[in-house]
Design an enzyme around this catalytic site. Structure first.
Site, PDB file in Angstrom:
ATOM      1  N   LYS A 198      45.300  35.348 -50.350  1.00 32.33           N
ATOM      2  CA  LYS A 198      46.347  34.396 -49.939  1.00 32.33           C
ATOM      3  C   LYS A 198      45.711  33.419 -48.965  1.00 32.33           C
ATOM      4  O   LYS A 198      45.533  33.714 -47.785  1.00 32.33           O
ATOM      5  CB  LYS A 198      47.483  35.166 -49.250  1.00 32.33           C
ATOM      6  CG  LYS A 198      48.873  34.598 -49.451  1.00 32.33           C
ATOM      7  CD  LYS A 198      49.117  33.213 -48.911  1.00 32.33           C
ATOM      8  CE  LYS A 198      49.429  33.151 -47.447  1.00 32.33           C
ATOM      9  NZ  LYS A 198      49.357  31.778 -46.913  1.00 32.33           N
ATOM     10  N   GLU A 273      40.924  40.050 -37.726  1.00 32.97           N
ATOM     11  CA  GLU A 273      40.064  39.124 -36.966  1.00 32.97           C
ATOM     12  C   GLU A 273      40.991  38.082 -36.349  1.00 32.97           C
ATOM     13  O   GLU A 273      41.495  37.210 -37.053  1.00 32.97           O
ATOM     14  CB  GLU A 273      39.049  38.453 -37.900  1.00 32.97           C
ATOM     15  CG  GLU A 273      38.157  39.414 -38.667  1.00 32.97           C
ATOM     16  CD  GLU A 273      37.242  40.220 -37.770  1.00 32.97           C
ATOM     17  OE1 GLU A 273      37.023  39.812 -36.620  1.00 32.97           O
ATOM     18  OE2 GLU A 273      36.772  41.267 -38.222  1.00 32.97           O
ATOM     19  N   CYS A 307      37.623  30.182 -33.949  1.00 34.42           N
ATOM     20  CA  CYS A 307      38.092  31.348 -33.188  1.00 34.42           C
ATOM     21  C   CYS A 307      37.128  31.675 -32.050  1.00 34.42           C
ATOM     22  O   CYS A 307      37.544  32.135 -30.993  1.00 34.42           O
ATOM     23  CB  CYS A 307      38.245  32.545 -34.115  1.00 34.42           C
ATOM     24  SG  CYS A 307      36.745  32.925 -35.016  1.00 34.42           S
ATOM     25  N   GLU A 404      44.952  30.752 -26.087  1.00 23.74           N
ATOM     26  CA  GLU A 404      44.095  30.067 -27.061  1.00 23.74           C
ATOM     27  C   GLU A 404      44.743  28.740 -27.459  1.00 23.74           C
ATOM     28  O   GLU A 404      45.864  28.721 -27.966  1.00 23.74           O
ATOM     29  CB  GLU A 404      43.937  30.948 -28.301  1.00 23.74           C
ATOM     30  CG  GLU A 404      43.026  30.336 -29.333  1.00 23.74           C
ATOM     31  CD  GLU A 404      42.924  31.187 -30.591  1.00 23.74           C
ATOM     32  OE1 GLU A 404      43.969  31.648 -31.097  1.00 23.74           O
ATOM     33  OE2 GLU A 404      41.802  31.382 -31.075  1.00 23.74           O
TER      34      GLU A 404
HETATM   35  P1  NAD Z   1      48.106  32.263 -38.755  1.00 18.43           P
HETATM   36  O1  NAD Z   1      48.139  33.632 -38.196  1.00 18.43           O
HETATM   37  O2  NAD Z   1      49.251  31.371 -38.544  1.00 18.43           O
HETATM   38  O3  NAD Z   1      47.906  32.320 -40.343  1.00 18.43           O
HETATM   39  C1  NAD Z   1      46.830  33.011 -40.953  1.00 18.43           C
HETATM   40  C2  NAD Z   1      47.226  33.394 -42.366  1.00 18.43           C
HETATM   41  O4  NAD Z   1      48.299  34.332 -42.304  1.00 18.43           O
HETATM   42  C3  NAD Z   1      47.732  32.235 -43.222  1.00 18.43           C
HETATM   43  O5  NAD Z   1      47.280  32.415 -44.548  1.00 18.43           O
HETATM   44  C4  NAD Z   1      49.233  32.393 -43.152  1.00 18.43           C
HETATM   45  O6  NAD Z   1      49.896  31.852 -44.269  1.00 18.43           O
HETATM   46  C5  NAD Z   1      49.358  33.911 -43.142  1.00 18.43           C
HETATM   47  N1  NAD Z   1      50.607  34.423 -42.585  1.00 18.43           N
HETATM   48  C6  NAD Z   1      51.425  33.848 -41.676  1.00 18.43           C
HETATM   49  N2  NAD Z   1      52.484  34.659 -41.416  1.00 18.43           N
HETATM   50  C7  NAD Z   1      52.306  35.772 -42.162  1.00 18.43           C
HETATM   51  C8  NAD Z   1      53.030  36.987 -42.311  1.00 18.43           C
HETATM   52  N3  NAD Z   1      54.162  37.219 -41.645  1.00 18.43           N
HETATM   53  N4  NAD Z   1      52.550  37.927 -43.143  1.00 18.43           N
HETATM   54  C9  NAD Z   1      51.400  37.721 -43.820  1.00 18.43           C
HETATM   55  N5  NAD Z   1      50.677  36.596 -43.734  1.00 18.43           N
HETATM   56  C10 NAD Z   1      51.118  35.627 -42.911  1.00 18.43           C
HETATM   57  O7  NAD Z   1      46.746  31.658 -38.215  1.00 18.43           O
HETATM   58  P2  NAD Z   1      46.230  30.173 -38.385  1.00 18.43           P
HETATM   59  O8  NAD Z   1      47.034  29.314 -37.473  1.00 18.43           O
HETATM   60  O9  NAD Z   1      46.145  29.841 -39.839  1.00 18.43           O
HETATM   61  O10 NAD Z   1      44.721  30.299 -37.853  1.00 18.43           O
HETATM   62  C11 NAD Z   1      44.365  30.152 -36.539  1.00 18.43           C
HETATM   63  C12 NAD Z   1      44.153  31.491 -35.892  1.00 18.43           C
HETATM   64  O11 NAD Z   1      43.162  32.230 -36.596  1.00 18.43           O
HETATM   65  C13 NAD Z   1      43.632  31.367 -34.476  1.00 18.43           C
HETATM   66  O12 NAD Z   1      44.310  32.247 -33.617  1.00 18.43           O
HETATM   67  C14 NAD Z   1      42.166  31.793 -34.594  1.00 18.43           C
HETATM   68  O13 NAD Z   1      41.601  32.284 -33.428  1.00 18.43           O
HETATM   69  C15 NAD Z   1      42.238  32.805 -35.670  1.00 18.43           C
HETATM   70  N6  NAD Z   1      40.906  33.008 -36.284  1.00 18.43           N
HETATM   71  C16 NAD Z   1      40.225  34.159 -36.005  1.00 18.43           C
HETATM   72  C17 NAD Z   1      38.936  34.360 -36.513  1.00 18.43           C
HETATM   73  C18 NAD Z   1      38.151  35.615 -36.200  1.00 18.43           C
HETATM   74  O14 NAD Z   1      37.157  35.891 -36.875  1.00 18.43           O
HETATM   75  N7  NAD Z   1      38.534  36.412 -35.212  1.00 18.43           N
HETATM   76  C19 NAD Z   1      38.367  33.379 -37.338  1.00 18.43           C
HETATM   77  C20 NAD Z   1      39.093  32.226 -37.589  1.00 18.43           C
HETATM   78  C21 NAD Z   1      40.380  32.044 -37.069  1.00 18.43           C
END
Ligand code: NAD
Length: 500
Positions: A198, A273, A307, A404
């Site tokens: 997804k 992550e 991240c 963040e």
């Molecule tokens: P997000 O959590 O909003 O979304 C991530 C994914 O989860 C998307 O595909 C989204 O559609 C899906 N999603 C959202 N709600 C959901 C639910 N209830 N159930 C299942 N899936 C759901 O994150 P974002 O805004 O897309 O990305 C930014 C975040 O990602 C930041 O906090 C960043 O630090 C983190 N990040 C972490 C790493 C790491 O390796 N630790 C790497 C990259 C990004």
């Protein structure tokens, strides 16, 4: 036909958009199909619509999980060498299509073309090559047990084997879509798992081209399925589906909690992550010619939507002003613009919604009494560009220091001695990464051991490779992507105990 006003777009990219960006983005059981609903996908530099992506329903998600379950025995029956061959072929085909993949990533996410072309997509290709090798190195153990109640004349023989966990739900964010997707797909496939992917709703396109590439590489139908669409519907339906054995998630800490809730009924395996607020620490003996551009790039790369971005800058008081002025100058020298323009060094934020969120953090810092030395305003007609922003005069408890931001916003703070800066670095709910800039070997060792983080870089920041495990402690998550540790997380142990 998709209408995009970029004469420089490659014909291959236009052909892909005509093929896939009109709602035909579900890959289920080897077949591409449409969903009943669609969502627009937007070029964040202009806010212009690029096309439509399928908004998968719970029933589409169920079809995808069932297809992945049916494909499990097919994929498992193949030898490790056959699986490795397909993974390697995927890498070769990605390399052949690297310019198309980079253009799509820029168009959809906003990042400068060179970031995808020279850093992230080579990183994604490296994942498939590394795990192609790893897939042929999976092994269990013979165990000399002490069981003494064995029938007369018989012997006990015990051993362990590694088996794939089953169907993996790979859920990824929008900041570095392709490499983060590859970090999940490559080890899962190497372990013998099948997948429902997804992608993030803001950045779906490169995942769809990757899907085409993976089918062309000979992946059997159903081994990779892609359901695009909203997190709250498609993502939630996938995370809670009883046919999923493991959720491999990268995203925000808040969504990570929702994933944990969704996983608990079936005790699904998880790697999470999550977010970060990583310190970059410049010691008084640092090589400033390396450190100043290093810490500036640690936060401004990909407009801070990383991240592991070095969003908290700690500089020894004796060199604080010099380093902070250097970071301001570095930021002011970055050419901002559309990621497809070759001169662009920093693109927009991923969406106007996210840009507004970043701007709210900066406004909050101002209200809390911080000084904004540079940047801090949204720019451009689309309102999605944020100039490199340096914030000073903060207290450790301020929101801008603790939360963040996920934008090109760095908070600079002076320190006086090593114990103070270690305590300040660890005063965070997150523990994803850190960098220490020093010429002293003993300072480097001491600080890398004292800092609570999944990765500590010395005299560099954000160096990663498929061989190096990456992930966090505290609220930055559970488990590791990349490295042997990632492969391990897609495998179960089975113990066999036999009287022979
Ligand atoms: P997000 O959590 O909003 O979304 C991530 C994914 O989860 C998307 O595909 C989204 O559609 C899906 N999603 C959202 N709600 C959901 C639910 N209830 N159930 C299942 N899936 C759901 O994150 P974002 O805004 O897309 O990305 C930014 C975040 O990602 C930041 O906090 C960043 O630090 C983190 N990040 C972490 C790493 C790491 O390796 N630790 C790497 C990259 C990004």
């Amino acid at each position: 036909m998709v209408q995009i006003n970029r004469p420089d777009l490659r014909p291959e990219t236009r052909a892909f958009l005509d093929r896939r960006a009109q709602g035909q983005g579900l890959l289920i059981d080897g077949q591409w199909s449409e969903a009943a609903e669609t969502l627009p996908t937007v070029d964040p530099a202009t806010n212009g619509t690029i096309g439509l992506i399928a908004d998968a329903s719970a029933s589409d998600v169920d079809d995808a999980v069932q297809a992945a379950r049916r494909a499990l025995p097919v994929w498992r029956r193949m030898t490790p060498a056959q699986r490795a061959g397909i993974l390697w072929k995927i890498a070769d085909l990605m390399e052949a299509r690297i310019d198309d993949l980079a253009e799509l990533e820029t168009l959809d996410q906003g990042k400068p073309l060179f970031v995808g072309r020279w850093a992230e997509i080579p990183g994604a290709i490296g994942q498939f090559r590394f795990f192609a090798g790893q897939s042929m190195m999976i092994e269990g153990n013979m165990i000399d047990s002490s069981i003494n109640y064995q029938p007369e004349g018989k012997q006990v023989r015990s051993w362990t084997v590694r088996e794939p966990v089953g169907v993996v739900a790979a859920i990824v964010p929008w900041n570095s879509p392709l490499v983060l997707t590859a970090m999940k797909l490559a080890p899962a496939l190497a372990a013998g798992c099948t997948i429902v992917l997804k992608p993030a709703e803001d950045t779906t396109l490169s995942a769809l081209l990757l899907g085409e590439i993976m089918m062309e590489a000979g992946l059997p139908a159903g081994v990779l399925n892609i359901v695009t669409g909203a997190g709250a519907t498609a993502g939630a339906a996938l995370a809670s589906h009883p046919g999923v054995a493991k959720i491999a998630f990268t995203g925000s800490t808040a969504t990570g909690r929702a994933i944990m809730d969704a996983a608990k009924t079936d005790f699904k395996r998880m790697t999470l992550e999550l977010g970060g607020k990583s310190p970059a620490i410049v010691m008084p003996d640092a090589d400033l010619e390396l450190a100043i551009p290093g810490v500036a790039n640690a936060i401004f790369f990909n407009a801070g939507q990383v991240c592991i971005a070095g969003s908290r800058l700690y500089v020894h008081r004796s060199i604080h002003d010099q380093v902070v002025e250097g970071v301001v100058r570095y930021g002011q020298g970055l050419a901002m613009g559309h990621g497809l323009d070759p001169v662009t060094q920093m693109g927009p934020l991923v969406s106007s919604r996210h840009a507004d969120r970043v701007a709210r953090f900066v406004d909050g810092a101002r209200k809390d009494g911080a000084s904004i030395l540079s940047g801090g305003e949204l720019l451009g007609n689309a309102g999605t560009f944020m100039a490199p922003t340096v914030v000073t005069d903060v207290r450790p408890d301020m929101e801008i220091v603790q939360e963040e931001v996920f934008g090109p916003v760095v908070v600079a703070q002076p320190f006086d001695d090593v114990e103070d800066v270690i305590a300040a670095a660890n005063d965070s709910q997150y523990g994803l990464a850190a960098s220490v800039w020093t010429e002293s070997l003993s300072t480097a060792h001491r600080m890398s051991s004292a800092i609570e983080a999944g990765t500590v870089w010395i005299n560099c920041h954000a160096m990663y490779d498929a061989s190096l495990p990456i992930g966090g402690v505290k609220r930055s998550g559970w488990g590791r992507d990349s490295g042997k540790q990632a492969l391990d997380s897609y495998l179960e142990w089975k113990t066999v105990c036999a009287v022979l």
